[in-house]
Motif scaffolding. Sequence first.
Motif, PDB file in Angstrom:
ATOM      1  N   GLU A 134       0.843  -1.196   0.000  1.00 52.68           N
ATOM      2  CA  GLU A 134       0.000   0.000   0.000  1.00 52.68           C
ATOM      3  C   GLU A 134       0.881   1.250   0.000  1.00 52.68           C
ATOM      4  OE1 GLU A 134      -2.444  -0.382   3.409  1.00 52.68           O
ATOM      5  OE2 GLU A 134      -3.735  -1.921   2.550  1.00 52.68           O
ATOM      6  N   ASP A 135       0.640   2.145  -0.966  1.00 49.07           N
ATOM      7  CA  ASP A 135       1.536   3.297  -1.102  1.00 49.07           C
ATOM      8  C   ASP A 135       0.847   4.554  -1.627  1.00 49.07           C
ATOM      9  OD1 ASP A 135       1.035   2.555  -3.695  1.00 49.07           O
ATOM     10  OD2 ASP A 135       3.123   2.507  -4.332  1.00 49.07           O
ATOM     11  N   GLU A 136      -0.468   4.617  -1.525  1.00 46.70           N
ATOM     12  CA  GLU A 136      -1.185   5.752  -2.102  1.00 46.70           C
ATOM     13  C   GLU A 136      -0.768   7.077  -1.463  1.00 46.70           C
ATOM     14  OE1 GLU A 136      -5.787   7.287  -2.857  1.00 46.70           O
ATOM     15  OE2 GLU A 136      -5.396   5.211  -2.256  1.00 46.70           O
ATOM     16  N   GLU A 137      -0.691   7.113  -0.127  1.00 43.44           N
ATOM     17  CA  GLU A 137      -0.314   8.357   0.551  1.00 43.44           C
ATOM     18  C   GLU A 137       1.113   8.753   0.190  1.00 43.44           C
ATOM     19  OE1 GLU A 137       0.352  10.166   5.063  1.00 43.44           O
ATOM     20  OE2 GLU A 137      -0.468   8.148   4.795  1.00 43.44           O
ATOM     21  N   ARG A 138       1.985   7.799   0.187  1.00 40.66           N
ATOM     22  CA  ARG A 138       3.392   8.051  -0.140  1.00 40.66           C
ATOM     23  C   ARG A 138       3.530   8.586  -1.550  1.00 40.66           C
ATOM     24  NH1 ARG A 138       8.484   4.162  -0.187  1.00 40.66           N
ATOM     25  NH2 ARG A 138       8.947   4.186  -2.390  1.00 40.66           N
ATOM     26  N   THR A 139       2.833   7.957  -2.496  1.00 42.04           N
ATOM     27  CA  THR A 139       2.924   8.374  -3.895  1.00 42.04           C
ATOM     28  C   THR A 139       2.471   9.814  -4.071  1.00 42.04           C
ATOM     29  OG1 THR A 139       2.642   6.122  -4.740  1.00 42.04           O
ATOM     30  CG2 THR A 139       2.049   7.923  -6.219  1.00 42.04           C
ATOM     31  N   GLY A 140       1.342  10.164  -3.467  1.00 44.47           N
ATOM     32  CA  GLY A 140       0.827  11.519  -3.606  1.00 44.47           C
ATOM     33  C   GLY A 140       1.793  12.557  -3.070  1.00 44.47           C
ATOM     34  N   PHE A 141       2.396  12.283  -1.923  1.00 38.80           N
ATOM     35  CA  PHE A 141       3.343  13.221  -1.339  1.00 38.80           C
ATOM     36  C   PHE A 141       4.580  13.383  -2.214  1.00 38.80           C
ATOM     37  CE2 PHE A 141       7.220  13.612   1.315  1.00 38.80           C
ATOM     38  CZ  PHE A 141       7.059  14.934   1.703  1.00 38.80           C
ATOM     39  N   LEU A 142       5.149  12.273  -2.671  1.00 32.19           N
ATOM     40  CA  LEU A 142       6.367  12.336  -3.471  1.00 32.19           C
ATOM     41  C   LEU A 142       6.142  13.080  -4.784  1.00 32.19           C
ATOM     42  CD1 LEU A 142       7.710   8.706  -2.905  1.00 32.19           C
ATOM     43  CD2 LEU A 142       8.572  10.811  -1.874  1.00 32.19           C
ATOM     44  N   VAL A 143       5.006  12.850  -5.419  1.00 30.77           N
ATOM     45  CA  VAL A 143       4.702  13.544  -6.678  1.00 30.77           C
ATOM     46  C   VAL A 143       4.587  15.043  -6.432  1.00 30.77           C
ATOM     47  CG1 VAL A 143       2.941  13.890  -8.458  1.00 30.77           C
ATOM     48  CG2 VAL A 143       3.627  11.573  -7.808  1.00 30.77           C
ATOM     49  N   THR A 144       3.882  15.409  -5.392  1.00 28.58           N
ATOM     50  CA  THR A 144       3.705  16.839  -5.087  1.00 28.58           C
ATOM     51  C   THR A 144       5.043  17.516  -4.816  1.00 28.58           C
ATOM     52  OG1 THR A 144       1.496  16.472  -4.185  1.00 28.58           O
ATOM     53  CG2 THR A 144       2.633  18.484  -3.515  1.00 28.58           C
ATOM     54  N   VAL A 145       5.868  16.904  -3.993  1.00 34.50           N
ATOM     55  CA  VAL A 145       7.163  17.483  -3.651  1.00 34.50           C
ATOM     56  C   VAL A 145       8.041  17.620  -4.890  1.00 34.50           C
ATOM     57  CG1 VAL A 145       9.323  17.052  -2.419  1.00 34.50           C
ATOM     58  CG2 VAL A 145       7.151  16.751  -1.252  1.00 34.50           C
ATOM     59  N   ALA A 146       8.100  16.564  -5.700  1.00 37.78           N
ATOM     60  CA  ALA A 146       8.951  16.590  -6.888  1.00 37.78           C
ATOM     61  C   ALA A 146       8.472  17.640  -7.887  1.00 37.78           C
ATOM     62  CB  ALA A 146       8.979  15.210  -7.538  1.00 37.78           C
ATOM     63  N   ARG A 147       7.175  17.697  -8.134  1.00 41.39           N
ATOM     64  CA  ARG A 147       6.649  18.674  -9.095  1.00 41.39           C
ATOM     65  C   ARG A 147       6.885  20.108  -8.620  1.00 41.39           C
ATOM     66  NH1 ARG A 147       2.922  16.787 -13.125  1.00 41.39           N
ATOM     67  NH2 ARG A 147       2.142  18.922 -13.215  1.00 41.39           N
ATOM     68  N   ASP A 148       6.701  20.366  -7.344  1.00 41.65           N
ATOM     69  CA  ASP A 148       6.929  21.710  -6.807  1.00 41.65           C
ATOM     70  C   ASP A 148       8.389  22.125  -6.995  1.00 41.65           C
ATOM     71  OD1 ASP A 148       4.308  21.864  -6.082  1.00 41.65           O
ATOM     72  OD2 ASP A 148       4.643  21.557  -3.936  1.00 41.65           O
ATOM     73  N   ALA A 149       9.307  21.203  -6.711  1.00 41.81           N
ATOM     74  CA  ALA A 149      10.729  21.520  -6.835  1.00 41.81           C
ATOM     75  C   ALA A 149      11.104  21.785  -8.286  1.00 41.81           C
ATOM     76  CB  ALA A 149      11.561  20.371  -6.272  1.00 41.81           C
ATOM     77  N   MET A 150      10.544  21.001  -9.203  1.00 40.17           N
ATOM     78  CA  MET A 150      10.907  21.151 -10.616  1.00 40.17           C
ATOM     79  C   MET A 150      10.270  22.392 -11.237  1.00 40.17           C
ATOM     80  SD  MET A 150      11.055  17.212 -11.956  1.00 40.17           S
ATOM     81  CE  MET A 150       9.393  16.813 -11.418  1.00 40.17           C
ATOM     82  N   GLN A 151       9.088  22.750 -10.793  1.00 40.53           N
ATOM     83  CA  GLN A 151       8.459  23.973 -11.295  1.00 40.53           C
ATOM     84  C   GLN A 151       9.227  25.210 -10.855  1.00 40.53           C
ATOM     85  OE1 GLN A 151       4.405  23.703  -9.958  1.00 40.53           O
ATOM     86  NE2 GLN A 151       3.849  22.144 -11.478  1.00 40.53           N
ATOM     87  N   ALA A 152       9.878  25.110  -9.725  1.00 43.54           N
ATOM     88  CA  ALA A 152      10.655  26.248  -9.219  1.00 43.54           C
ATOM     89  C   ALA A 152      11.998  26.383  -9.924  1.00 43.54           C
ATOM     90  CB  ALA A 152      10.876  26.101  -7.713  1.00 43.54           C
ATOM     91  N   ASP A 153      12.477  25.291 -10.547  1.00 39.41           N
ATOM     92  CA  ASP A 153      13.786  25.317 -11.200  1.00 39.41           C
ATOM     93  C   ASP A 153      13.769  24.401 -12.417  1.00 39.41           C
ATOM     94  OD1 ASP A 153      16.437  25.170 -11.989  1.00 39.41           O
ATOM     95  OD2 ASP A 153      17.204  25.143  -9.949  1.00 39.41           O
ATOM     96  N   PRO A 154      13.568  24.963 -13.628  1.00 34.39           N
ATOM     97  CA  PRO A 154      13.512  24.152 -14.856  1.00 34.39           C
ATOM     98  C   PRO A 154      14.772  23.329 -15.100  1.00 34.39           C
ATOM     99  CG  PRO A 154      12.667  26.357 -15.254  1.00 34.39           C
ATOM    100  CD  PRO A 154      13.284  26.381 -13.895  1.00 34.39           C
ATOM    101  N   VAL A 155      15.922  23.816 -14.656  1.00 31.62           N
ATOM    102  CA  VAL A 155      17.160  23.049 -14.828  1.00 31.62           C
ATOM    103  C   VAL A 155      17.082  21.737 -14.047  1.00 31.62           C
ATOM    104  CG1 VAL A 155      19.641  23.015 -14.402  1.00 31.62           C
ATOM    105  CG2 VAL A 155      18.553  25.100 -15.247  1.00 31.62           C
TER     106      VAL A 155
END
Length: 225
Positions: A134-155
């Motif tokens: 079971e990993d639904e909560e984990r997946t949602g958190f990791l996706v959110t964190v990764a997307r936020d970081a990448m949107q802040a820095d395209p490189v």
Amino acid sequence: MTHRLDDAGYRAAVVDLLGLLACGELAAFSRLAGDAELAPTMAERARMAGLAVAEYDHYRLLSDALVERGADPETAMATFAAHYATFHERTRPSTWLEGVVKAYVGDGIATDFYREVAAYVDPATRALIERALEDEERTGFLVTVARDAMQADPVLAGRAALWARRLMGEALTQAQAVAVERESLTELLAGTYGGPGADLAELGRMFGRLTDAHVERMARLGFTA
């Protein structure tokens, strides 16, 4: 056809599978606990630490199941320790974001693989494995964190996309190695102990499904595979 639950070979194969999963969950706990120390904020550190605790709970579930089956968890896991060590050595993250992407992409591929293999065991064991994955909560958190970081820095986004593709190759290589090199798992997939069996064509489709799931996972991060 039903599984031959009284077959010693089948019981040994299930112990191998649970040992493989337990080894993976313990490795995930250790890695996430380490990643938490690199988190840029206290809130993210706390969430990562919480994910690590959840992985440890999954490990305990599997460890207890091995004991119930008369197996020693350490012995059952030791068989697969080298595979995990090889994968993690080849995919050692150098940044916080790489660690997050690895937890999402690398562990996601492994989870998909275990769910595929779980189709070849008895219903009770399959239900146990599903609980441990079971990993639904984990997946949602990791996706959110990764997307936020990448949107802040395209490189960072470009580097993370390359990193995710590398993880895919390494994870599939290790999954194939485990499936082929461990005779008990090969026999389990082949239906030797009853239940469904997979021929070479089905195994090919299985790895095709793993690839398709990876494409969807990449899309959630905003990447093309």
